[in-house]
Design a protein around this motif. Structure first.
Motif, mmCIF file in Angstrom:
data_model
loop_
_atom_site.group_PDB
_atom_site.id
_atom_site.type_symbol
_atom_site.label_atom_id
_atom_site.label_comp_id
_atom_site.label_asym_id
_atom_site.label_seq_id
_atom_site.Cartn_x
_atom_site.Cartn_y
_atom_site.Cartn_z
ATOM 1 N N ARG A 63 0.895 -1.225 0.016
ATOM 2 C CA ARG A 63 0.074 -0.105 -0.137
ATOM 3 C C ARG A 63 0.798 1.082 0.190
ATOM 4 N N LYS A 64 0.469 2.169 -0.771
ATOM 5 C CA LYS A 64 1.145 3.596 -0.708
ATOM 6 C C LYS A 64 0.658 4.438 0.490
ATOM 7 N N ARG A 65 1.574 5.112 0.973
ATOM 8 C CA ARG A 65 1.291 5.633 2.316
ATOM 9 C C ARG A 65 2.138 7.064 2.203
ATOM 10 N N LEU A 66 1.494 7.813 3.084
ATOM 11 C CA LEU A 66 2.103 8.978 3.729
ATOM 12 C C LEU A 66 2.522 8.871 5.308
ATOM 13 N N ILE A 67 3.594 9.121 5.748
ATOM 14 C CA ILE A 67 3.965 9.037 7.210
ATOM 15 C C ILE A 67 4.141 10.186 7.716
ATOM 16 N N LEU A 68 3.293 10.890 8.321
ATOM 17 C CA LEU A 68 3.805 12.274 9.078
ATOM 18 C C LEU A 68 4.658 12.229 10.038
ATOM 19 N N THR A 69 5.542 13.159 9.835
ATOM 20 C CA THR A 69 6.942 13.079 10.734
ATOM 21 C C THR A 69 7.393 14.711 10.800
ATOM 22 N N ARG A 70 7.897 14.984 11.924
ATOM 23 C CA ARG A 70 8.646 16.269 12.076
ATOM 24 C C ARG A 70 10.147 16.084 12.044
ATOM 25 N N LYS A 71 10.496 14.922 11.705
ATOM 26 C CA LYS A 71 11.772 14.601 11.599
ATOM 27 C C LYS A 71 12.871 14.877 10.644
ATOM 28 N N ILE A 72 12.032 15.116 9.497
ATOM 29 C CA ILE A 72 12.547 15.775 8.074
ATOM 30 C C ILE A 72 11.772 16.794 7.703
ATOM 31 N N LYS A 73 12.671 17.538 6.678
ATOM 32 C CA LYS A 73 11.907 18.705 5.955
ATOM 33 C C LYS A 73 11.455 18.427 4.569
ATOM 34 N N VAL A 77 11.335 9.142 0.361
ATOM 35 C CA VAL A 77 10.700 7.769 0.336
ATOM 36 C C VAL A 77 11.345 7.270 1.941
ATOM 37 N N ASP A 78 10.624 6.533 2.480
ATOM 38 C CA ASP A 78 11.036 5.855 3.604
ATOM 39 C C ASP A 78 12.053 4.591 3.081
ATOM 40 N N PRO A 79 13.194 4.752 3.810
ATOM 41 C CA PRO A 79 14.164 3.628 3.523
ATOM 42 C C PRO A 79 13.761 2.266 3.979
ATOM 43 N N GLU A 80 12.785 2.318 4.809
ATOM 44 C CA GLU A 80 12.381 0.926 5.020
ATOM 45 C C GLU A 80 11.270 0.528 4.445
ATOM 46 N N MET A 81 10.528 1.537 3.833
ATOM 47 C CA MET A 81 9.028 0.925 3.159
ATOM 48 C C MET A 81 9.229 1.629 1.866
ATOM 49 N N PRO A 82 9.443 1.047 0.759
ATOM 50 C CA PRO A 82 9.657 1.641 -0.525
ATOM 51 C C PRO A 82 8.285 2.377 -1.178
ATOM 52 N N ASN A 83 7.052 1.997 -0.772
ATOM 53 C CA ASN A 83 5.722 2.429 -0.979
ATOM 54 C C ASN A 83 5.346 3.688 -0.072
ATOM 55 N N GLU A 90 4.581 20.661 7.691
ATOM 56 C CA GLU A 90 5.179 21.776 7.770
ATOM 57 C C GLU A 90 5.781 22.488 6.572
ATOM 58 N N HIS A 91 6.319 21.559 5.769
ATOM 59 C CA HIS A 91 7.220 21.965 4.788
ATOM 60 C C HIS A 91 6.565 21.613 3.282
ATOM 61 N N ALA A 92 5.456 20.977 3.306
ATOM 62 C CA ALA A 92 4.928 20.435 1.955
ATOM 63 C C ALA A 92 3.410 20.291 2.160
ATOM 64 N N SER A 93 2.436 20.714 1.295
ATOM 65 C CA SER A 93 1.359 20.473 1.479
ATOM 66 C C SER A 93 0.966 19.010 1.104
ATOM 67 N N PHE A 94 -0.615 18.679 1.506
ATOM 68 C CA PHE A 94 -0.841 17.347 1.222
ATOM 69 C C PHE A 94 -0.612 17.110 -0.156
ATOM 70 N N GLU A 95 -1.076 17.930 -1.260
ATOM 71 C CA GLU A 95 -1.275 17.754 -2.603
ATOM 72 C C GLU A 95 0.415 17.414 -3.086
ATOM 73 N N GLU A 96 1.235 18.295 -2.360
ATOM 74 C CA GLU A 96 2.736 17.984 -2.873
ATOM 75 C C GLU A 96 3.116 16.631 -2.515
ATOM 76 N N CYS A 98 1.121 13.876 -2.073
ATOM 77 C CA CYS A 98 0.571 12.861 -3.020
ATOM 78 C C CYS A 98 1.309 12.932 -4.384
ATOM 79 N N ALA A 99 1.561 14.148 -4.870
ATOM 80 C CA ALA A 99 2.303 14.105 -6.187
ATOM 81 C C ALA A 99 3.670 13.494 -5.964
ATOM 82 N N PHE A 100 4.451 13.682 -5.027
ATOM 83 C CA PHE A 100 5.751 12.931 -4.612
ATOM 84 C C PHE A 100 5.468 11.555 -4.553
ATOM 85 N N ALA A 101 4.382 10.977 -4.311
ATOM 86 C CA ALA A 101 4.153 9.468 -4.027
ATOM 87 C C ALA A 101 3.358 9.002 -5.271
ATOM 88 N N ASP A 102 3.106 10.072 -6.298
ATOM 89 C CA ASP A 102 2.887 9.514 -7.541
ATOM 90 C C ASP A 102 1.108 9.152 -7.418
#
Length: 183
Positions: A63-73, A77-83, A90-96, A98-102
């Motif tokens: 499953r494709k996923r977005l994982i919210l974190t404050r640890k990155i800007k 891609v999560d190095p442990e989960m390629p999807n 705080e640094h990218a919109s939801f739409e951005e 999703c576009a990054f996740a294709d």
């Protein structure tokens, strides 16, 4: 981009989604709810959750996923989960993100925790609230920001949601799921 937003949570009678250590206890796991949840996530275009939430099901790695974190800007891609895309809102919109996740359309399944649910509270088309009325988690983690001061039902209603007819998921334990839809 065209999305349908759906939230999913199972809660105890006192509105908790986890115990005091932020872990969903086995007492809040029911086969009927697990099946309902797994089937819904299999249909989702992308899943959104925080660092403590993960469904740990057989199809989870696919499953494709977005994982919210404050640890990155920057989105990455999560190095442990390629999807999975690591996303700091705080640094990218939801739409951005999703576009990054294709992912450009489809159902967005938001699965928690409370801060993540809150971010999308005014965007949900449907919020699927599963309830286990015989389970109590004193001192646990409320399902939404503002719980237990308010009930989960009050929080959803305050955001323009109205409950539909509940569905029985587990007759032996009286576990139901109620679709809350935007009025």
């Amino acid at each position: 981009m065209s999305f349908r937003f759906e939230g999913y949570v199972i809660i105890s009678a006192d509105g908790m989604l986890a115990d005091p250590s932020h872990i969903m206890p086995p007492t809040l796991v029911f086969e009927g709810d697990k099946r309902f949840f797994e089937q819904a996530l299999d249909r989702a275009a992308i899943i959104v959750h925080g660092g403590h939430s993960h469904e740990q099901q057989p199809n989870s790695p696919k499953r494709k996923r977005l994982i919210l974190t404050r640890k990155i800007k920057a989105l990455t891609v999560d190095p442990e989960m390629p999807n999975a895309t690591l996303w700091n809102p705080e640094h990218a919109s939801f739409e951005e993100a999703c576009a990054f996740a294709d992912v450009a359309s489809g159902t967005v399944a938001i699965i928690g925790g409370p801060v993540v649910f809150d971010m999308f509270m005014d965007r949900y088309d449907t919020f699927w609230l599963s309830e286990a009325p015989h389970v109590r988690l004193p001192g646990g983690e409320g399902c939404f920001v503002g719980v237990p001061e308010r009930t989960p039902h009050e929080v959803l209603a305050s955001h323009g949601m109205k409950p539909g007819a509940p569905y029985l998921l587990d007759a032996a334990h009286d576990v139901t799921v109620t679709p809350w839809r935007r009025v």
